[in-house]
Scaffold this active site. Structure first.
Site, PDB file in Angstrom:
ATOM      1  N   TYR A 284     -26.573  -3.730  26.216  1.00  0.00           N
ATOM      2  CA  TYR A 284     -25.568  -2.743  26.633  1.00  0.00           C
ATOM      3  C   TYR A 284     -25.748  -1.479  25.785  1.00  0.00           C
ATOM      4  O   TYR A 284     -25.201  -1.366  24.699  1.00  0.00           O
ATOM      5  CB  TYR A 284     -24.174  -3.351  26.437  1.00  0.00           C
ATOM      6  CG  TYR A 284     -23.060  -2.609  27.132  1.00  0.00           C
ATOM      7  CD1 TYR A 284     -22.643  -1.344  26.702  1.00  0.00           C
ATOM      8  CD2 TYR A 284     -22.395  -3.180  28.199  1.00  0.00           C
ATOM      9  CE1 TYR A 284     -21.616  -0.683  27.329  1.00  0.00           C
ATOM     10  CE2 TYR A 284     -21.350  -2.519  28.835  1.00  0.00           C
ATOM     11  CZ  TYR A 284     -20.971  -1.279  28.391  1.00  0.00           C
ATOM     12  OH  TYR A 284     -19.938  -0.623  29.015  1.00  0.00           O
ATOM     13  N   TYR A 332     -30.497   4.745  33.636  1.00  0.00           N
ATOM     14  CA  TYR A 332     -30.451   4.151  34.988  1.00  0.00           C
ATOM     15  C   TYR A 332     -29.081   4.336  35.626  1.00  0.00           C
ATOM     16  O   TYR A 332     -28.949   4.965  36.686  1.00  0.00           O
ATOM     17  CB  TYR A 332     -30.872   2.684  34.866  1.00  0.00           C
ATOM     18  CG  TYR A 332     -30.262   1.675  35.805  1.00  0.00           C
ATOM     19  CD1 TYR A 332     -30.582   1.666  37.175  1.00  0.00           C
ATOM     20  CD2 TYR A 332     -29.405   0.697  35.326  1.00  0.00           C
ATOM     21  CE1 TYR A 332     -30.032   0.688  38.011  1.00  0.00           C
ATOM     22  CE2 TYR A 332     -28.866  -0.271  36.155  1.00  0.00           C
ATOM     23  CZ  TYR A 332     -29.168  -0.269  37.502  1.00  0.00           C
ATOM     24  OH  TYR A 332     -28.640  -1.227  38.311  1.00  0.00           O
TER      25      TYR A 332
END
Lengths: 388, 134
Positions: A284, A332
Site C-alpha cells: 500500500y 496506477y
C-alpha cells in the site's frame, strides 16, 4: 478450530475486477463504481448475485456500506461486515471472510469498493468526520501527508535514508505503470523529476504522494472445494494478520516501525513461508516512505536498510524483487482506499494474466494494506495450487 | 497520592471532570496539562478516563514544565501564510504531542519550549526553539 493455521488453503479468491478507473467524469457515483466492479468480478468468477451470501465493504461516500451496496446489487446476505479501518479494510475483509466461510457462516463472499473522489472532490475524501476533539488538526498539519512526512523525516534522521531513496520508489512504480494499460500515469519519470517537483510537506514532494483518482474494485471468495469447480484458477488464502497500534501519528511509538512488523511475522508464520518465498509483493504505497517501511517491517530487508535495498531500480521491472507490479497507488490508481487493488493484482500475477507486466514463475504473492496515519496494517499471503 | 509522578500537581478547574474540558480549561489558564497514573506512574496524553498503560482508574492531572525535544518535523508552506514546521515533540515528563513551530529551520533533537498562544480565539500550545540547543 483452535489453530488459525487450519485456515491455510481452505478458501480461495475466484473472481477479481476493477471498475472503470482514473477520471470517470460527472454523474457517475461511488456506488455505481462499486456495483460495476462487483458485477465484473462475479462474471470473472462464473457466479451471479444469486450465489453471493456475504457482503464486505467500506466507503467514504455512503453510510452502512454493505447495506447500501447489497440493496443496489440485489443481494440479501446472511453475513455482512463493514469493518472500517481505512485503506487496509479490504484485506481485513478477506481474513474475516476466510474465517466465516470456513466456519460455515456463509459460502460466497463479495468484497467491494468504489470511489469517485477525483471527479467529485478533486482530493482525498476522508471516511468520516470526527465529532471528537483532535490534538493534531489545530497545528496546521496537512493530513494525512504530513503524518507520513514526519515518519519519512525521522527515518532519514535515524538511518541516513535520503530523498533519492524515496524517489527510487516513485520511479519504480512509474516503470511498472508503463507496462499496465490501466495505469493513470504513463509518462516517463526520473529521480530528478521527483526531487525537483513541488514540496508538499517536507521531505515529501507531490511525486512522493499517491494519485487522486476514481476507481473501484471487487474480489469474490469461496471455499477451496467450490473454487475448484469454477472457471478461473483458484488463488488460495495461505494466511493473514491484522494489527493497529495507534490512530494519531503523534501516538505512534516509533515512527520508523509500523504494526506491519507484527502482521508480517504472523502472516508468514500462519502460511509457513518466509519473505524469500514471495514472488511478487503488492504494498500500500500511498506515499513513497510506505514502501520503504513495509519492505523493512515485513522482513524483505533489515530495519533502516530499505533505502539501499531499492536503489538502482531494484524493485522496478527487471529488479531483484517485483514490488507493486500494477504501478501502485503512486502511478496506477488511488481512489482514497487502495487496499483492494493489492488483492486484485496479486490474483492476476498468480493466475499469470498480468500481460506485459507479468512476473515469471509466480507461486506466492504478498498483499499488504495500510490505513489511516500508518495506523492499521493487514498482511495477506496468497498462493497458487503448488503451495498447498 | 505519590509525589514522584511526572510533572507538578495540577487542579482541574471547578466543576470540570470531562478529560478534554479540563485540558482546555487548563490551557486557557496558561497551564499545559497532562495526566499521570497514580498506580503505574505513566505520563498519559491525550487526555482520557483511565490509564492506557495499566488500565487503572487512577489518572491525576499534572502540569508540564513545557520543555521538550523535537522527535520529528515537517515543513509546510501554505499559499496564504509563512512557512511553518509541524513537529512531534517529546515532553520531558515522558509523553509526546503534535505542535507547531513558526520557524522552519527547527531540526530533530533540538530542545524547544512551550508558548501557549491565542489562535483563532482559543489557547494552543505552540513551541519555540531554545536557540538551537541540542
Amino acid at each position: 478450530m483452535t489453530d488459525e493455521r487450519a485456515l491455510r488453503g481452505r478458501v480461495a479468491i475466484v473472481g477479481v475486477a476493477e471498475s472503470d478507473l482514473g477520471e470517470v467524469g460527472p454523474g457517475v457515483t461511488a456506488l455505481d463504481l462499486a456495483e460495476q466492479a462487483s458485477g465484473r468480478a462475479l462474471d470473472d468468477a462464473g457466479l451471479t448475485i444469486a450465489d453471493v451470501d456475504a457482503v464486505f465493504s467500506h466507503s467514504a461516500f455512503y453510510a452502512m456500506p454493505t447495506v447500501t451496496l447489497a440493496e443496489r446489487l440485489g443481494v440479501r446476505p446472511r453475513y455482512t461486515d463493514s469493518t472500517a479501518i481505512g485503506g487496509s479494510s479490504f484485506l481485513a475483509h478477506l481474513r474475516h471472510a476466510a474465517a466465516a466461510i470456513d466456519a460455515g457462516l456463509c459460502e460466497v463472499a463479495l468484497i467491494a469498493y468504489g470511489s469517485n473522489q477525483r471527479s467529485a472532490a478533486g482530493g482525498l475524501v476522508p471516511s468520516a468526520q470526527n465529532h471528537i476533539p483532535s490534538y493534531e488538526t489545530p497545528f496546521g498539519a496537512r493530513l494525512p501527508v504530513s503524518a507520513y512526512a514526519l515518519a519519512a523525516a525521522r527515518h532519514m534522521h535515524q538511518f541516513g535514508t535520503t530523498r533519492e531513496h524515496l524517489a527510487e520508489v516513485a520511479v519504480a512504480a512509474r516503470r511498472w505503470a508503463q507496462l499496465n494499460p490501466a495505469a493513470f500515469e504513463q509518462s516517463d519519470l526520473t529521480i530528478d523529476d521527483v526531487l525537483g517537483s513541488r514540496m508538499v510537506s517536507s521531505p515529501l514532494t507531490v511525486r512522493d504522494c499517491c494519485l487522486v483518482t476514481d476507481g473501484g474494485g471487487a474480489v469474490v471468495v469461496t471455499s477451496a472445494d467450490r473454487a475448484r469447480d469454477l472457471p478461473r484458477p483458484p488463488v488460495f488464502y495461505l494466511g493473514g494478520a491484522e494489527a493497529h497500534w495507534h490512530t494519531s501519528i503523534s501516538q505512534m511509538d516509533d515512527l520508523t516501525m509500523t504494526a506491519a512488523s507484527e502482521t508480517g511475522a504472523r502472516a508468514f508464520d500462519l502460511a509457513g513461508l518466509r519473505p524469500t518465498d514471495v514472488d511478487v509483493v503488492e504494498l500500500y504505497d500511498a506515499f513513497t516512505i510506505n514502501t520503504l517501511l513495509f519492505l523493512e517491517d515485513l522482513g524483505f530487508c533489515a530495519k533502516g536498510e530499505a533505502g539501499d535495498f531499492v536503489t538502482g531500480g531494484a524493485i522496478a521491472p527487471g529488479g531483484r524483487l517485483p514490488v507493486n507490479t500494477n504501478g501502485g497507488g503512486l502511478s496506477y490508481c488511488h481512489p482514497g482506499m487502495y487496499g483492494i487493488f493489492t488483492l486484485i493484482e496479486s490474483t492476476r500475477q498468480l493466475r499469470g494474466e498480468a500481460g506485459d507486466r507479468q512476473v515469471s514463475d509466480v507461486h506466492v504473492a504478498l498483499a499488504h494494506g495500510n490505513g489511516g496515519m500508518l495506523s492499521s496494517q493487514v498482511t495477506v499471503l496468497l498462493g497458487d495450487d503448488s503451495t498447498l | 497520592m505519590s509525589d514522584d509522578l511526572p510533572g507538578s500537581p495540577a487542579t482541574a478547574p471547578d466543576g470540570l471532570t470531562a478529560p478534554h474540558a479540563v485540558y482546555e480549561a487548563c490551557l486557557e489558564r496558561g497551564v499545559l496539562a497532562f495526566q499521570a497514573c497514580a498506580r503505574c506512574s505513566a505520563a498519559i496524553f491525550p487526555p482520557r478516563g483511565r490509564c492506557s498503560q495499566c488500565g487503572a482508574d487512577a489518572l491525576t492531572w499534572r502540569a508540564s514544565a513545557g520543555r521538550a525535544t523535537v522527535y520529528s518535523t515537517t515543513v509546510l508552506t501554505p499559499r496564504d501564510r509563512a512557512a511553518h514546521a509541524v513537529v512531534l515533540v517529546n515532553l520531558d515528563e515522558g509523553y509526546r504531542m503534535m505542535s507547531r513551530i513558526d520557524d522552519s529551520e527547527v531540526a530533530i533533537d533540538e530542545r524547544v519550549t512551550v508558548e501557549i498562544a491565542q489562535v483563532d480565539g482559543r489557547a494552543l500550545p505552540l513551541f519555540v526553539r531554545n536557540g538551537g540547543d541540542r
